[in-house]
Design a protein around this motif. Sequence first.
Motif, PDB file in Angstrom:
ATOM      1  N   HIS A 122       0.817  -1.208   0.000  1.00 32.92           N
ATOM      2  CA  HIS A 122       0.000   0.000   0.000  1.00 32.92           C
ATOM      3  C   HIS A 122       0.856   1.266   0.000  1.00 32.92           C
ATOM      4  O   HIS A 122       0.382   2.344   0.325  1.00 32.92           O
ATOM      5  N   GLU A 123       2.102   1.104  -0.394  1.00 27.54           N
ATOM      6  CA  GLU A 123       2.982   2.253  -0.530  1.00 27.54           C
ATOM      7  C   GLU A 123       2.452   3.143  -1.654  1.00 27.54           C
ATOM      8  O   GLU A 123       1.831   2.672  -2.606  1.00 27.54           O
ATOM      9  N   VAL A 124       2.711   4.423  -1.535  1.00 26.17           N
ATOM     10  CA  VAL A 124       2.229   5.387  -2.530  1.00 26.17           C
ATOM     11  C   VAL A 124       2.685   5.008  -3.936  1.00 26.17           C
ATOM     12  O   VAL A 124       1.921   5.120  -4.897  1.00 26.17           O
ATOM     13  N   GLU A 125       3.902   4.511  -4.062  1.00 27.94           N
ATOM     14  CA  GLU A 125       4.418   4.136  -5.386  1.00 27.94           C
ATOM     15  C   GLU A 125       3.551   3.043  -6.015  1.00 27.94           C
ATOM     16  O   GLU A 125       3.280   3.061  -7.215  1.00 27.94           O
ATOM     17  N   SER A 126       3.122   2.070  -5.203  1.00 22.94           N
ATOM     18  CA  SER A 126       2.300   0.969  -5.720  1.00 22.94           C
ATOM     19  C   SER A 126       0.917   1.449  -6.115  1.00 22.94           C
ATOM     20  O   SER A 126       0.419   1.111  -7.195  1.00 22.94           O
ATOM     21  N   THR A 127       0.282   2.210  -5.252  1.00 21.00           N
ATOM     22  CA  THR A 127      -1.065   2.682  -5.578  1.00 21.00           C
ATOM     23  C   THR A 127      -1.029   3.647  -6.752  1.00 21.00           C
ATOM     24  O   THR A 127      -1.893   3.581  -7.631  1.00 21.00           O
ATOM     25  N   ASP A 128      -0.032   4.521  -6.793  1.00 20.74           N
ATOM     26  CA  ASP A 128       0.090   5.442  -7.924  1.00 20.74           C
ATOM     27  C   ASP A 128       0.307   4.683  -9.234  1.00 20.74           C
ATOM     28  O   ASP A 128      -0.277   5.028 -10.266  1.00 20.74           O
ATOM     29  N   ALA A 129       1.145   3.649  -9.203  1.00 24.49           N
ATOM     30  CA  ALA A 129       1.414   2.855 -10.409  1.00 24.49           C
ATOM     31  C   ALA A 129       0.141   2.150 -10.880  1.00 24.49           C
ATOM     32  O   ALA A 129      -0.171   2.141 -12.079  1.00 24.49           O
ATOM     33  N   PHE A 130      -0.590   1.574  -9.940  1.00 21.24           N
ATOM     34  CA  PHE A 130      -1.830   0.892 -10.316  1.00 21.24           C
ATOM     35  C   PHE A 130      -2.846   1.881 -10.882  1.00 21.24           C
ATOM     36  O   PHE A 130      -3.457   1.634 -11.922  1.00 21.24           O
ATOM     37  N   GLU A 131      -3.029   3.014 -10.234  1.00 19.93           N
ATOM     38  CA  GLU A 131      -3.999   3.994 -10.706  1.00 19.93           C
ATOM     39  C   GLU A 131      -3.599   4.588 -12.057  1.00 19.93           C
ATOM     40  O   GLU A 131      -4.455   4.866 -12.894  1.00 19.93           O
ATOM     41  N   ALA A 132      -2.309   4.732 -12.294  1.00 24.76           N
ATOM     42  CA  ALA A 132      -1.837   5.200 -13.609  1.00 24.76           C
ATOM     43  C   ALA A 132      -2.138   4.148 -14.679  1.00 24.76           C
ATOM     44  O   ALA A 132      -2.562   4.487 -15.794  1.00 24.76           O
ATOM     45  N   PHE A 133      -1.919   2.879 -14.333  1.00 26.61           N
ATOM     46  CA  PHE A 133      -2.229   1.781 -15.250  1.00 26.61           C
ATOM     47  C   PHE A 133      -3.713   1.791 -15.615  1.00 26.61           C
ATOM     48  O   PHE A 133      -4.086   1.721 -16.783  1.00 26.61           O
ATOM     49  N   VAL A 134      -4.574   1.932 -14.611  1.00 22.31           N
ATOM     50  CA  VAL A 134      -6.022   1.948 -14.837  1.00 22.31           C
ATOM     51  C   VAL A 134      -6.403   3.129 -15.727  1.00 22.31           C
ATOM     52  O   VAL A 134      -7.166   2.975 -16.684  1.00 22.31           O
ATOM     53  N   ALA A 135      -5.868   4.292 -15.437  1.00 20.34           N
ATOM     54  CA  ALA A 135      -6.197   5.495 -16.211  1.00 20.34           C
ATOM     55  C   ALA A 135      -5.769   5.362 -17.675  1.00 20.34           C
ATOM     56  O   ALA A 135      -6.422   5.909 -18.567  1.00 20.34           O
ATOM     57  N   ALA A 136      -4.707   4.622 -17.940  1.00 19.29           N
ATOM     58  CA  ALA A 136      -4.179   4.489 -19.301  1.00 19.29           C
ATOM     59  C   ALA A 136      -4.745   3.294 -20.062  1.00 19.29           C
ATOM     60  O   ALA A 136      -4.426   3.103 -21.231  1.00 19.29           O
ATOM     61  N   THR A 137      -5.576   2.489 -19.416  1.00 22.41           N
ATOM     62  CA  THR A 137      -6.055   1.259 -20.031  1.00 22.41           C
ATOM     63  C   THR A 137      -7.470   1.438 -20.568  1.00 22.41           C
ATOM     64  O   THR A 137      -8.408   1.648 -19.807  1.00 22.41           O
ATOM     65  N   GLU A 138      -7.608   1.319 -21.878  1.00 23.77           N
ATOM     66  CA  GLU A 138      -8.887   1.605 -22.519  1.00 23.77           C
ATOM     67  C   GLU A 138      -9.979   0.604 -22.166  1.00 23.77           C
ATOM     68  O   GLU A 138     -11.156   0.930 -22.216  1.00 23.77           O
ATOM     69  N   TRP A 139      -9.625  -0.618 -21.796  1.00 26.85           N
ATOM     70  CA  TRP A 139     -10.649  -1.603 -21.484  1.00 26.85           C
ATOM     71  C   TRP A 139     -11.066  -1.590 -20.012  1.00 26.85           C
ATOM     72  O   TRP A 139     -11.787  -2.471 -19.554  1.00 26.85           O
ATOM     73  N   ILE A 140     -10.620  -0.560 -19.270  1.00 33.70           N
ATOM     74  CA  ILE A 140     -11.084  -0.366 -17.896  1.00 33.70           C
ATOM     75  C   ILE A 140     -11.856   0.958 -17.856  1.00 33.70           C
ATOM     76  O   ILE A 140     -11.271   2.021 -17.719  1.00 33.70           O
ATOM     77  N   PRO A 141     -13.185   0.886 -17.982  1.00 33.12           N
ATOM     78  CA  PRO A 141     -13.955   2.123 -17.964  1.00 33.12           C
ATOM     79  C   PRO A 141     -14.164   2.703 -16.566  1.00 33.12           C
ATOM     80  O   PRO A 141     -14.453   3.882 -16.417  1.00 33.12           O
TER      81      PRO A 141
END
Length: 134
Positions: A82-101
Amino acid sequence: MKENAQAKLDDTDITMLKHIQAEGRISNSKLSEKVNLSETPCWRRWKRLEDEGYISEYSAVLNRKKLGFTMVGFTQVTLSSHEVESTDAFEAFVAATEWIPMCHCTAGGADYIVQVSSPGIWMSTTTAFTSCVG
């Protein structure tokens, strides 16, 4: 905050917000008819609702099926850290992924609930999620 926000809105404001939410491209003329106001006071209220942040943006709802995304599913994601780096990386991945609305941070057993959309039943999400969150 919610009580304070509600205190500033009267029944006409709430009715306007419902109509704007249901039909974001409604004209001021049509909205003024629906809420029984003349056009100028309706426009002023609409502008105030925008200026005060009650309306934060306008968007379009796209037709998933027409775009070829016929399958929709939900998955829960638990991060190993739950480190900021992990959550930020996951949220960036979600924001950039077109198949995750849609993705929501949750409390309880999982950290996120993620909506995924796909052209068919098979979609290699496991590999993508694993490479993102480790």
